[in-house]
Design a protein around this motif. Sequence first.
Motif, mmCIF file in Angstrom:
data_model
loop_
_atom_site.group_PDB
_atom_site.id
_atom_site.type_symbol
_atom_site.label_atom_id
_atom_site.label_comp_id
_atom_site.label_asym_id
_atom_site.label_seq_id
_atom_site.Cartn_x
_atom_site.Cartn_y
_atom_site.Cartn_z
ATOM 1 N N GLU A 199 48.096 36.722 38.124
ATOM 2 C CA GLU A 199 47.804 37.923 37.348
ATOM 3 C C GLU A 199 47.675 37.580 35.861
ATOM 4 O O GLU A 199 48.513 36.882 35.310
ATOM 5 C CB GLU A 199 48.935 38.952 37.508
ATOM 6 N N PHE B 115 54.754 49.379 41.448
ATOM 7 C CA PHE B 115 54.534 48.096 40.781
ATOM 8 C C PHE B 115 54.530 48.324 39.271
ATOM 9 O O PHE B 115 54.045 49.348 38.797
ATOM 10 C CB PHE B 115 53.191 47.478 41.191
ATOM 11 N N ALA C 167 49.051 45.254 33.143
ATOM 12 C CA ALA C 167 48.091 44.791 34.146
ATOM 13 C C ALA C 167 46.670 44.777 33.590
ATOM 14 O O ALA C 167 46.344 45.488 32.634
ATOM 15 C CB ALA C 167 48.161 45.677 35.382
ATOM 16 N N LYS D 254 42.205 38.236 36.752
ATOM 17 C CA LYS D 254 43.148 37.598 37.673
ATOM 18 C C LYS D 254 42.418 36.653 38.610
ATOM 19 O O LYS D 254 41.190 36.743 38.795
ATOM 20 C CB LYS D 254 43.924 38.646 38.467
ATOM 21 N N SER E 61 47.676 43.865 43.606
ATOM 22 C CA SER E 61 49.132 43.714 43.602
ATOM 23 C C SER E 61 49.722 44.175 44.929
ATOM 24 O O SER E 61 50.677 43.581 45.441
ATOM 25 C CB SER E 61 49.753 44.525 42.454
ATOM 26 N N THR F 158 52.656 35.258 44.116
ATOM 27 C CA THR F 158 52.044 35.683 42.858
ATOM 28 C C THR F 158 52.717 35.037 41.648
ATOM 29 O O THR F 158 53.935 34.890 41.605
ATOM 30 C CB THR F 158 52.114 37.216 42.724
#
Length: 316
Positions: free
Chosen positions: A116, A146, A151, A155, A180, A186
């Motif tokens: 990410e 999440f 974000a 990614k 996600s 991750t």
Amino acid sequence: MLSVVIPTYNEEAMVPRTAAVIADVLDAASIPFEMVFVDDGSRDGSWDRIQDASAASSRVRGVRFSRNFGKESAILAGLSSARGDCCVVIDCDLQHPPAKIVEMYRLWQDGYEIVEGQKASRGSEGALHSLAARIFYAVISKATGFDMAHASDFKLLDRKAVTVLVNMRERCAFFRALSSWVGFKTAAIEFDVADREAGESKWSTLSLVKYAVNNITSFSTAPMQLVTVLGVIMLVISVVFGFISLAQKIAGQALEGFTTVILLQLFSSSIVMISLGIIGYYIAKIYEEVKSRPRYIIAEACGTDADGQPDQEALR
């Protein structure tokens, strides 16, 4: 091989620059790659620039939508066309730093399946835009479970994750949250949002609001729960005013409080209309899903396939 997916909308000034910068970064790191530009119905010369880049390098391919279908569709189209063992999604405006792709790729080589890109800073955003973004991410983080405060669409995804995302059947997909939600091993890296080198943002305030509402409702039923909360609030208010009215009746003051009754009716009517609007929006989303129209329509493609022939696979 690494596939670099680049959603593009009215970025004719940036396409040549983006292709050159990414190629220089990945060549310097000795990473085999391809670039897949997805023209999301641009109204300028973006597609011509993509075709020029594809003609100049066999590692550049492109697909063009028949009209504007939105960034989420462009990302999914790029992932569907990508042939790499892993894919990176990056904006065409270079506000996502291409140098971070190398760091993402090394983490993938270490066994991470999703890397990410998280925003350490949001660049030169206006105060109102920044506030709206924080509110949106607070809501979507609460709804999805999440932490999406930092974000971004920048990614890297392993082929396994790409296959899962591409095969999802929902039409209104929220890539940032779904990537996600799928899980897998991750890692995260931070980056600073760079200033644009050319052009201007394609996001107006209205389009950002529509984007936020669409993504929240497509990924979460939290607004539907708001209807229940509003109903409980109205029940409490009704009980309180019911006791007040009863006390006034007993005390012989039943005519007093008429203004309060009118205000309560207006308030309750507003709550009912808001609730109906939320329910209606979800019904509209269901309607869009059951029609099962394609997420996007590809008008043409450029570049070559693995055998050096014109790439026709993207048109299927």
